[in-house]
Design an enzyme around this catalytic site. Sequence first.
Site, PDB file in Angstrom:
ATOM      1  N   GLU A 274      46.827  19.554   2.020  1.00  0.00           N
ATOM      2  CA  GLU A 274      47.011  18.458   1.064  1.00  0.00           C
ATOM      3  C   GLU A 274      48.012  18.810  -0.037  1.00  0.00           C
ATOM      4  OE1 GLU A 274      43.379  16.910  -0.561  1.00  0.00           O
ATOM      5  OE2 GLU A 274      42.830  15.934   1.305  1.00  0.00           O
ATOM      6  N   HIS A 303      39.544  35.191  22.407  1.00  0.00           N
ATOM      7  CA  HIS A 303      39.222  34.844  23.789  1.00  0.00           C
ATOM      8  C   HIS A 303      39.530  33.389  24.106  1.00  0.00           C
ATOM      9  CE1 HIS A 303      37.150  38.720  24.500  1.00  0.00           C
ATOM     10  NE2 HIS A 303      37.071  38.666  23.184  1.00  0.00           N
ATOM     11  N   LYS A 416      42.709   5.628   2.645  1.00  0.00           N
ATOM     12  CA  LYS A 416      41.594   5.054   1.883  1.00  0.00           C
ATOM     13  C   LYS A 416      41.855   3.574   1.599  1.00  0.00           C
ATOM     14  CE  LYS A 416      39.758   9.170  -0.458  1.00  0.00           C
ATOM     15  NZ  LYS A 416      39.436   9.826  -1.712  1.00  0.00           N
TER      16      LYS A 416
HETATM   17  O1  PA5 Z   1      41.581  16.786  -2.441  1.00  0.00           O
HETATM   18  C1  PA5 Z   1      41.349  15.606  -2.556  1.00  0.00           C
HETATM   19  O2  PA5 Z   1      41.657  14.991  -3.580  1.00  0.00           O
HETATM   20  C2  PA5 Z   1      40.615  14.806  -1.483  1.00  0.00           C
HETATM   21  O3  PA5 Z   1      40.453  15.476  -0.301  1.00  0.00           O
HETATM   22  C3  PA5 Z   1      39.272  14.414  -2.038  1.00  0.00           C
HETATM   23  O4  PA5 Z   1      38.567  15.565  -2.390  1.00  0.00           O
HETATM   24  C4  PA5 Z   1      38.442  13.587  -1.067  1.00  0.00           C
HETATM   25  O5  PA5 Z   1      39.175  12.526  -0.594  1.00  0.00           O
HETATM   26  C5  PA5 Z   1      37.186  13.058  -1.754  1.00  0.00           C
HETATM   27  O6  PA5 Z   1      37.526  12.305  -2.868  1.00  0.00           O
HETATM   28  P1  PA5 Z   1      36.513  11.989  -4.022  1.00  0.00           P
HETATM   29  O7  PA5 Z   1      36.062  13.263  -4.609  1.00  0.00           O
HETATM   30  O8  PA5 Z   1      37.290  11.163  -4.992  1.00  0.00           O
HETATM   31  O9  PA5 Z   1      35.387  11.234  -3.407  1.00  0.00           O
END
Ligand code: PA5
Length: 427
Positions: A274, A303, A416
């Site tokens: 990310e 393996h 989302k």
């Molecule tokens: O790193 C990030 O921002 C995302 O992976 C969020 O952690 C994930 O989408 C969950 O989002 P939230 O904590 O707003 O529910």
Amino acid sequence: MNYDFTNAAVPAPAVTTGLKALRKAFKEAENASYENNMASVALLDDFDLVNRAGALAKHMKDVELLIIVGIGGSNLGTVAVAQAVLGKHFATHTTPRVLFADTVDSAYTHDIVSELQQAVDAKKNVVINVVSKSGTTTETIALFTVLLDVIKKVPHYRDSIVVTTDKGSKLWNVGKVGGFHILEIPKLVGGRYSVFSPVGIFPLAVLGIDIQELIKGAVNARSYCVAANKKNPAALGAIALAHHLKKGKSIHDTFVFAHQLEALGLWYRQLLAESIGKEKTLSGKTVNTGITPTVSVGSVDLHSMGQLYLSGPLDKITTFVDVATEPSVTIPLNKEFALLVDNIQGKTLKDVMNAILDGTKTAYAKRAMPFVSITLPRCDEKSVGELLQMKMLETIYLGHLLNVNPFDQEGVEKYKAETRRILASKR
Ligand code: PA5
């Protein structure tokens, strides 16, 4: 912690240039605050925040079942630390028992609901911790709604609900109206950088993790990861990844030689994917760049993946992670079995694993496959906190070197928004 970059195959001039390019980032990390992008590093000095989460965990006495509702950055850090410290099978072997509600997979959730129902019927002490930075993630809110419906039948159930979210989010407001406990995530601390915030601290404290030691390890890592010198492993790691990406190695495999570090590998997978997978640079140029993180578990995956790694394309850089001190298991002397495999009887399993790890590294080196080695002295809170903090700073530094924003996740937001649109069209 031992970091070894001997086989990282980064030429000395690239290290010097990289360290120069990171000077500003080192300063920023050293002077981290909640007002800037280094907010996750500032968490380490926020004793109030940690103490509040710890005190609430203490208030939740004799918890028998903990359900953590959250996804991605809202639960991966917790799983990583818990598995590393408590062991591969911690979820079923520890008290309290812990369940992770992190998917709207019906069958999986059905099992969690049944277990919650049984706990409620048996009058067990249950805590539900819903964690969402935004407070609006579809999966998390759907699951929380389902689980709340079950626990609502318990008198005083409100005392069993802990909401962890951004101040003022819609979930925050629901928490206030509902009379639940609320823990705040500082605004600029992003999900994948939030393990040392109440996101990780509260559930980990309920699970009996020593939070002070965890933070102590992180503080230790920060002290050497902000230093502008060739010993800074976060800087060297970032420089190695950037260097090899430019040379066409766009896969980073975290090869853990300890089963209980698999979840830590998965936490890092999100962090790298990310933070570095981006459409545009900071100056707005379209680049569609990224490094694909993979996780391998030694020696099991030798393996299944070993053939690809040792004969396939040279498109990877690897970080081997192992633990120096582990419980000792000795292979007994056994005459009948002596003919099957030579030279193992009387040795410990750790001796065998070390031979496999060394053998793997030698094979990698013979193929000129670059790798970094990290050895944790022990799989305890302090070492794990240290490694997590080092990896977060390494990733931030990598963002600087690649000129991308390591703190946003506009790609995740795309899915989302589409999900919300589709659900709205099916009213
Ligand atoms: O790193 C990030 O921002 C995302 O992976 C969020 O952690 C994930 O989408 C969950 O989002 P939230 O904590 O707003 O529910």
